[in-house]
Design a protein around this motif. Structure first.
Motif, PDB file in Angstrom:
ATOM      1  N   LYS A  54      22.755  77.117  21.621  1.00 16.97           N
ATOM      2  CA  LYS A  54      21.520  77.707  21.102  1.00 16.97           C
ATOM      3  C   LYS A  54      21.196  77.190  19.700  1.00 16.97           C
ATOM      4  O   LYS A  54      22.111  76.902  18.912  1.00 16.97           O
TER       5      LYS A  54
ATOM      6  N   ALA B 101      20.294  78.825  17.137  1.00 16.52           N
ATOM      7  CA  ALA B 101      20.869  79.697  16.121  1.00 16.52           C
ATOM      8  C   ALA B 101      22.315  79.319  15.825  1.00 16.52           C
ATOM      9  O   ALA B 101      22.780  79.439  14.687  1.00 16.52           O
ATOM     10  N   TYR B 102      23.044  78.856  16.836  1.00 13.49           N
ATOM     11  CA  TYR B 102      24.421  78.417  16.608  1.00 13.49           C
ATOM     12  C   TYR B 102      24.437  77.165  15.752  1.00 13.49           C
ATOM     13  O   TYR B 102      25.253  77.030  14.840  1.00 13.49           O
TER      14      TYR B 102
ATOM     15  N   SER C 106      22.194  76.363  13.608  1.00  6.89           N
ATOM     16  CA  SER C 106      21.818  76.816  12.261  1.00  6.89           C
ATOM     17  C   SER C 106      23.020  77.368  11.507  1.00  6.89           C
ATOM     18  O   SER C 106      23.218  77.068  10.324  1.00  6.89           O
ATOM     19  N   THR C 107      23.842  78.190  12.177  1.00  5.95           N
ATOM     20  CA  THR C 107      25.002  78.764  11.493  1.00  5.95           C
ATOM     21  C   THR C 107      26.005  77.682  11.126  1.00  5.95           C
ATOM     22  O   THR C 107      26.644  77.748  10.069  1.00  5.95           O
TER      23      THR C 107
ATOM     24  N   TYR D 144      22.798  85.597  17.642  1.00 10.79           N
ATOM     25  CA  TYR D 144      22.327  84.701  18.696  1.00 10.79           C
ATOM     26  C   TYR D 144      21.463  85.383  19.750  1.00 10.79           C
ATOM     27  O   TYR D 144      21.161  84.785  20.781  1.00 10.79           O
TER      28      TYR D 144
ATOM     29  N   LYS E  55      18.262  86.596  19.418  1.00  9.01           N
ATOM     30  CA  LYS E  55      16.798  86.479  19.324  1.00  9.01           C
ATOM     31  C   LYS E  55      16.275  85.460  20.338  1.00  9.01           C
ATOM     32  O   LYS E  55      17.017  84.601  20.814  1.00  9.01           O
TER      33      LYS E  55
ATOM     34  N   ILE F 169      14.851  82.256  22.161  1.00  3.17           N
ATOM     35  CA  ILE F 169      15.131  80.847  21.865  1.00  3.17           C
ATOM     36  C   ILE F 169      14.011  80.221  21.040  1.00  3.17           C
ATOM     37  O   ILE F 169      14.259  79.441  20.121  1.00  3.17           O
TER      38      ILE F 169
ATOM     39  N   GLU G 109      12.113  81.577  18.815  1.00  2.00           N
ATOM     40  CA  GLU G 109      12.257  81.991  17.426  1.00  2.00           C
ATOM     41  C   GLU G 109      13.434  81.276  16.763  1.00  2.00           C
ATOM     42  O   GLU G 109      13.356  80.858  15.601  1.00  2.00           O
ATOM     43  N   GLN G 110      14.523  81.125  17.500  1.00  2.00           N
ATOM     44  CA  GLN G 110      15.681  80.392  16.972  1.00  2.00           C
ATOM     45  C   GLN G 110      15.308  78.940  16.663  1.00  2.00           C
ATOM     46  O   GLN G 110      15.709  78.391  15.631  1.00  2.00           O
TER      47      GLN G 110
ATOM     48  N   SER H 163      13.210  78.647  13.526  1.00  2.00           N
ATOM     49  CA  SER H 163      14.025  78.844  12.330  1.00  2.00           C
ATOM     50  C   SER H 163      14.840  77.594  12.001  1.00  2.00           C
ATOM     51  O   SER H 163      14.909  77.166  10.844  1.00  2.00           O
TER      52      SER H 163
ATOM     53  N   ASN I 248      14.537  90.842   9.431  1.00  6.45           N
ATOM     54  CA  ASN I 248      15.772  90.073   9.284  1.00  6.45           C
ATOM     55  C   ASN I 248      16.722  90.723   8.287  1.00  6.45           C
ATOM     56  O   ASN I 248      17.924  90.855   8.549  1.00  6.45           O
TER      57      ASN I 248
END
Length: 297
Positions: free
Chosen positions: A126, A128-129, A131-132, A181, A183, A185, A187-188, A191, A242
């Motif tokens: 994903k 978000a992953y 991003s982290t 994780y 939210k 996809i 939106e992820q 971001s 957030n």
């Protein structure tokens, strides 16, 4: 006027020195034994605790150590973690992120891993992953010697186990996975694309956060977090959502839980430093509940 200026200076100095602390003592309000709040930066080295006045005394004196999550819970949730970070088949990275952004991410991962990791290897994960992991890479530059196998939060829990202390967690791994994780996809992806488009400012935000933490400046840590939110080009409602989800709502739950636990036992709370300061931080919430919360000198 000079006297007023002098008083104002003293107040300013006290405010800084009072918040230039990572370890705080919670007492009063009927507590038989004090408890403690310790703010971490999750990728700081555990050796940093040796430079924190009173930390070892607090660890030795407490009955229990509570973290955001208990280390054992992570070990028992590996399968859930893999499920949480895998993207749906129709929403893998190359399908939701533009080629230019992917190329920039690829360059960053290759540089950080001496070419061992490319963006294509993260294709099924994903946004978000990704991003982290990018945030981790940028923070690691400010904490040389960081060992992913010895994160400060869990290293402290390890020390507590050796001392025969009870361990606890305010949240489950699944709860945190949902925040990070869960939210949509789309939106992820938006971001991650924004982060890659403003990479220099993202790196600077990471440096400011790391420097504030190393200076034990809780106000600086809080300001770095709030600045990143303020400068985001997301809608105001999304910024507020957030910060509520990541910090404020969790603080409120933890503070309530501590009020239930502290009368029975002394607790060393080990959580991210961003949860301690601010109007809705743990320090403020416990003070409003009637406790004395003072920095440990």
């Amino acid at each position: 006027m000079k006297k007023l200026a002098f008083i104002a200076t003293l107040v300013a100095l006290f405010t800084f020195s009072a918040n230039a602390q990572l370890l705080w003592k919670v007492s009063g309000n009927g507590l038989a034994k004090p408890s403690y709040l310790f703010g971490t930066c999750h990728i700081a080295t555990v050796k940093m605790t040796d430079s924190i006045p009173g930390f070892n005394d607090a660890l030795n004196a407490c009955d229990a150590v509570y973290g955001e999550i208990e280390k054992a819970d992570i070990a028992n949730a590996q399968q859930a973690m893999m499920a949480a970070i895998m993207a749906p088949a129709d929403s893998t990275l190359s399908k939701v992120i533009d080629p230019a952004s992917l190329a920039k991410a690829d360059s960053l991962f290759r540089a950080a891993t001496q070419g061992m990791v490319s963006i294509s290897q993260l294709e099924t994960l994903k946004p978000a992953y990704v991003s982290t992991q990018l945030a981790l890479i940028m923070l690691m530059e400010s904490f040389p010697g960081f060992n992913p196998m010895e994160q400060i939060d869990f290293a402290i829990q390890g020390k507590a186990t050796q001392l025969g202390k009870e361990l606890g967690g305010f949240e489950t791994t699944q709860f945190q996975l949902n925040i990070l994780y869960g939210k949509p996809i789309k939106e992820q992806a938006e971001s991650l694309t924004r982060t890659l488009a403003k990479l220099d400012s993202a790196k600077q935000a990471g440096i400011e956060l790391a420097n504030a933490y190393k200076a034990q400046d809780l106000n600086g840590v809080y300001e770095a977090i709030m600045k990143e939110q303020r400068e985001s080009d997301e809608p105001e409602w999304k910024k507020q959502r957030n910060i509520d989800e990541l910090i404020y709502n969790r603080n409120a739950v933890w503070a309530k839980k501590l009020q239930e636990l502290m009368p029975a036992k002394s607790i060393l709370v080990v959580v991210g430093a961003g949860h301690l300061p601010g109007e809705k931080g743990l320090i403020d919430l416990l003070q409003k509940a009637g406790y004395s919360v003072q920095p440990v000198k």
